[in-house]
Design a protein around this motif. Structure first.
Motif, PDB file in Angstrom:
ATOM      1  N   ILE A 170       0.835  -1.201   0.000  1.00 18.41           N
ATOM      2  CA  ILE A 170       0.000   0.000   0.000  1.00 18.41           C
ATOM      3  C   ILE A 170       0.871   1.252   0.000  1.00 18.41           C
ATOM      4  CG2 ILE A 170      -1.673   1.349   1.329  1.00 18.41           C
ATOM      5  CD1 ILE A 170      -2.762  -1.360   2.408  1.00 18.41           C
ATOM      6  N   ARG A 171       1.898   1.222   0.812  1.00 17.28           N
ATOM      7  CA  ARG A 171       2.776   2.382   0.901  1.00 17.28           C
ATOM      8  C   ARG A 171       3.428   2.697  -0.445  1.00 17.28           C
ATOM      9  NH1 ARG A 171       8.610   3.032   3.053  1.00 17.28           N
ATOM     10  NH2 ARG A 171       8.746   5.284   2.919  1.00 17.28           N
ATOM     11  N   HIS A 172       3.986   1.665  -1.074  1.00 16.09           N
ATOM     12  CA  HIS A 172       4.628   1.882  -2.363  1.00 16.09           C
ATOM     13  C   HIS A 172       3.627   2.397  -3.390  1.00 16.09           C
ATOM     14  CE1 HIS A 172       8.500   0.430  -1.245  1.00 16.09           C
ATOM     15  NE2 HIS A 172       8.038  -0.740  -0.877  1.00 16.09           N
ATOM     16  N   ALA A 173       2.468   1.778  -3.420  1.00 16.83           N
ATOM     17  CA  ALA A 173       1.453   2.172  -4.390  1.00 16.83           C
ATOM     18  C   ALA A 173       1.030   3.627  -4.167  1.00 16.83           C
ATOM     19  CB  ALA A 173       0.250   1.246  -4.303  1.00 16.83           C
ATOM     20  N   ARG A 174       0.902   4.027  -2.915  1.00 21.19           N
ATOM     21  CA  ARG A 174       0.536   5.411  -2.612  1.00 21.19           C
ATOM     22  C   ARG A 174       1.640   6.351  -3.065  1.00 21.19           C
ATOM     23  NH1 ARG A 174      -2.854   7.840  -2.761  1.00 21.19           N
ATOM     24  NH2 ARG A 174      -2.746   9.238  -0.999  1.00 21.19           N
ATOM     25  N   GLU A 175       2.877   5.961  -2.826  1.00 26.43           N
ATOM     26  CA  GLU A 175       4.003   6.801  -3.246  1.00 26.43           C
ATOM     27  C   GLU A 175       4.020   6.958  -4.757  1.00 26.43           C
ATOM     28  OE1 GLU A 175       7.597   5.146  -1.687  1.00 26.43           O
ATOM     29  OE2 GLU A 175       7.184   5.851   0.344  1.00 26.43           O
ATOM     30  N   LEU A 176       3.560   5.938  -5.444  1.00 24.19           N
ATOM     31  CA  LEU A 176       3.519   5.993  -6.895  1.00 24.19           C
ATOM     32  C   LEU A 176       2.335   6.826  -7.381  1.00 24.19           C
ATOM     33  CD1 LEU A 176       4.498   2.333  -7.784  1.00 24.19           C
ATOM     34  CD2 LEU A 176       5.849   4.383  -8.120  1.00 24.19           C
ATOM     35  N   GLY A 177       1.531   7.310  -6.454  1.00 22.19           N
ATOM     36  CA  GLY A 177       0.444   8.188  -6.824  1.00 22.19           C
ATOM     37  C   GLY A 177      -0.892   7.512  -7.076  1.00 22.19           C
ATOM     38  N   PHE A 178      -1.014   6.230  -6.768  1.00 22.43           N
ATOM     39  CA  PHE A 178      -2.304   5.564  -6.946  1.00 22.43           C
ATOM     40  C   PHE A 178      -3.245   5.970  -5.834  1.00 22.43           C
ATOM     41  CE2 PHE A 178       0.465   2.757  -9.335  1.00 22.43           C
ATOM     42  CZ  PHE A 178      -0.283   2.570 -10.492  1.00 22.43           C
ATOM     43  N   GLU A 179      -4.496   6.193  -6.192  1.00 22.42           N
ATOM     44  CA  GLU A 179      -5.479   6.543  -5.176  1.00 22.42           C
ATOM     45  C   GLU A 179      -5.874   5.296  -4.405  1.00 22.42           C
ATOM     46  OE1 GLU A 179      -8.776   8.155  -7.167  1.00 22.42           O
ATOM     47  OE2 GLU A 179      -7.664   9.870  -7.974  1.00 22.42           O
ATOM     48  N   VAL A 180      -6.427   5.537  -3.236  1.00 27.40           N
ATOM     49  CA  VAL A 180      -6.847   4.432  -2.396  1.00 27.40           C
ATOM     50  C   VAL A 180      -7.805   3.493  -3.145  1.00 27.40           C
ATOM     51  CG1 VAL A 180      -8.266   3.862  -0.397  1.00 27.40           C
ATOM     52  CG2 VAL A 180      -6.403   5.480  -0.170  1.00 27.40           C
ATOM     53  N   GLU A 181      -8.699   4.072  -3.925  1.00 26.25           N
ATOM     54  CA  GLU A 181      -9.654   3.219  -4.654  1.00 26.25           C
ATOM     55  C   GLU A 181      -8.955   2.323  -5.672  1.00 26.25           C
ATOM     56  OE1 GLU A 181     -12.731   2.390  -3.904  1.00 26.25           O
ATOM     57  OE2 GLU A 181     -12.163   3.622  -2.194  1.00 26.25           O
ATOM     58  N   ALA A 182      -7.926   2.857  -6.327  1.00 28.13           N
ATOM     59  CA  ALA A 182      -7.167   2.058  -7.291  1.00 28.13           C
ATOM     60  C   ALA A 182      -6.441   0.929  -6.561  1.00 28.13           C
ATOM     61  CB  ALA A 182      -6.173   2.936  -8.039  1.00 28.13           C
ATOM     62  N   ILE A 183      -5.898   1.249  -5.415  1.00 31.33           N
ATOM     63  CA  ILE A 183      -5.184   0.258  -4.616  1.00 31.33           C
ATOM     64  C   ILE A 183      -6.150  -0.818  -4.154  1.00 31.33           C
ATOM     65  CG2 ILE A 183      -3.891  -0.121  -2.481  1.00 31.33           C
ATOM     66  CD1 ILE A 183      -2.775   2.725  -2.838  1.00 31.33           C
ATOM     67  N   ARG A 184      -7.348  -0.379  -3.822  1.00 26.61           N
ATOM     68  CA  ARG A 184      -8.368  -1.336  -3.394  1.00 26.61           C
ATOM     69  C   ARG A 184      -8.618  -2.361  -4.502  1.00 26.61           C
ATOM     70  NH1 ARG A 184     -11.729  -0.145   0.869  1.00 26.61           N
ATOM     71  NH2 ARG A 184     -11.673   2.105   0.636  1.00 26.61           N
ATOM     72  N   THR A 185      -8.685  -1.895  -5.737  1.00 28.38           N
ATOM     73  CA  THR A 185      -8.937  -2.842  -6.832  1.00 28.38           C
ATOM     74  C   THR A 185      -7.739  -3.765  -7.037  1.00 28.38           C
ATOM     75  OG1 THR A 185      -8.122  -1.410  -8.629  1.00 28.38           O
ATOM     76  CG2 THR A 185     -10.431  -1.194  -8.026  1.00 28.38           C
ATOM     77  N   LEU A 186      -6.544  -3.224  -6.868  1.00 25.26           N
ATOM     78  CA  LEU A 186      -5.355  -4.071  -7.003  1.00 25.26           C
ATOM     79  C   LEU A 186      -5.355  -5.144  -5.928  1.00 25.26           C
ATOM     80  CD1 LEU A 186      -2.566  -1.451  -7.826  1.00 25.26           C
ATOM     81  CD2 LEU A 186      -3.266  -3.380  -9.252  1.00 25.26           C
ATOM     82  N   LEU A 187      -5.665  -4.730  -4.705  1.00 27.80           N
ATOM     83  CA  LEU A 187      -5.683  -5.685  -3.599  1.00 27.80           C
ATOM     84  C   LEU A 187      -6.785  -6.717  -3.783  1.00 27.80           C
ATOM     85  CD1 LEU A 187      -4.953  -3.330  -0.580  1.00 27.80           C
ATOM     86  CD2 LEU A 187      -3.464  -5.110  -1.483  1.00 27.80           C
ATOM     87  N   SER A 188      -7.836  -6.315  -4.445  1.00 23.85           N
ATOM     88  CA  SER A 188      -8.938  -7.260  -4.646  1.00 23.85           C
ATOM     89  C   SER A 188      -8.499  -8.407  -5.572  1.00 23.85           C
ATOM     90  CB  SER A 188     -10.168  -6.556  -5.215  1.00 23.85           C
ATOM     91  OG  SER A 188     -10.020  -6.338  -6.598  1.00 23.85           O
TER      92      SER A 188
END
Lengths: 142, 142
Positions: free
Chosen positions: A55-73
Motif C-alpha cells: 500500500i505504501r509503495h502504491a501510494r508513493e507511486l500516486g495511486f489513489e486508495v480506490e485504485a489500490i483497493r482494486t489491485l488488492l482485490s
DNA sequence: GCTTGCTCCTCTAGTCACTGGAGGATGTAG
DNA sequence: CTACATCCTCCAGTGACTAGAGGAGCAAGC
C-alpha cells in the motif's frame, strides 16, 4: 515457520507506515482488522506487513486508495471471475504505462539538465515542455 | 505570433485543470497571478497553459506541490547557480528512477496476470510481493 | 436598452488521505 | 509497585483540492 506476530509499532517501523495511518487503513477497509490481545492491542503478522508495504509503495507511486483497493482485490479473490480481474489489471496496466512514459520523459530532461550543468550553466530548461504535452491529456485516469 | 490569451475557463478546458484549482495554484504561488481585465477577470497566455499542463502531469505522477515547486524553479531561474539546479535535478532524478523501477515491476506483474488470465484463472496473484519489497524502503522521499 | 444566460469573481465549507495530540489504559523493566 | 514506553480511542488540523452560495460582468437577442 511463518507465525511471526507484531504490535502496531513494530509493523510501523518495518513497513514505513505510521501507526495512525495503519489504523486509518483498517478503518477504511484496506487492511483487515487484526486480532487483539487480552488488553485490546492489535496483533499483526507477516502478511499484514507485506500488504502495508505494498500500500505504501502504491501510494508513493500516486495511486489513489480506490485504485489500490482494486489491485488488492485481485490478491484477495484469486478465484474471482477472470473477466473482472482482467478488466482491473488492464485498466491499471494502461495507467502504469502512461506513468512510465511520462517519468521516462521527465528523467531524460532532468538528465540533460545535470549534464548541461556540468559544462556550464543551466541555460535553457525545458522541464515544462517535457510534461506539458496536452495531446493525451484527456482520458488518462482509470 | 505568440500573443494568444484566454479566460480561466478556456485554460481549464485546454489544460485539464479546473478553474478553482487554477485559482488555488495562484494562491499558493505555483502559477503567477495573471493580469486582469477591466472587469477583474484573469487573462492567461500560452506559457500559463504549458505551466498548468506540466503541473497537472507532475501531480498525476504523484509529485508533491513542493517537489513541483522546485522543478518549476529550475525553469523560472535558468541563470541561478548551477550547483543549486544540479542538486534539485539530481534529487528529483533519484526519485524518478525509483518510481520507474517500481512501476516497471508492477507492470510486469499486471501483464503476467493478464496473460495467465487468458489461459484460465487468476490463480496466484502476486501484486503484493511485487511492490512490498522493504529493502529500499527508507530514504526514498527527497 | 434591457433581459436572458453564461462565465467569472470571492468566500466559505466539504472531501480525501492522512497527521498529530489529548486523555487514558496496558505492559514491561527495575 | 513505580516509571516509562506503547497502546487505545477520539477529535482536531493539514495538504491539495472540490463544490456551492451569492453576486458581478458581458455577449446576444429582442
Amino acid at each position: 515457520m511463518s507465525g511471526q506476530s507484531f504490535p502496531i509499532g513494530e509493523v510501523a517501523r518495518r513497513s514505513g507506515v505510521k501507526p495512525p495511518t495503519i489504523r486509518y487503513y483498517e478503518e477504511i477497509g484496506l487492511l483487515p482488522a487484526p486480532p487483539r490481545t487480552e488488553g485490546n492491542r492489535r496483533v499483526y503478522d507477516d502478511a499484514d506487513l507485506r500488504r502495508l508495504a505494498f500500500i505504501r509503495h502504491a501510494r508513493e507511486l500516486g495511486f489513489e486508495v480506490e485504485a489500490i483497493r482494486t489491485l488488492l482485490s485481485l490478491q484477495d479473490h484469486p478465484d474471482q471471475s477472470c473477466a473482472a480481474a482482467d478488466t482491473i489489471a488492464r485498466a491499471r496496466l494502461a495507467e502504469v504505462d502512461e506513468r512510465i512514459a511520462k517519468l521516462l520523459a521527465l528523467k531524460g530532461e532532468l538528465q540533460r539538465m545535470v549534464e548541461t550543468c556540468a559544462t556550464g550553466r543551466v541555460a535553457d530548461c525545458r522541464v515544462i515542455e517535457t510534461l506539458s504535452d496536452t495531446s493525451h491529456t484527456h482520458g488518462a485516469l482509470a
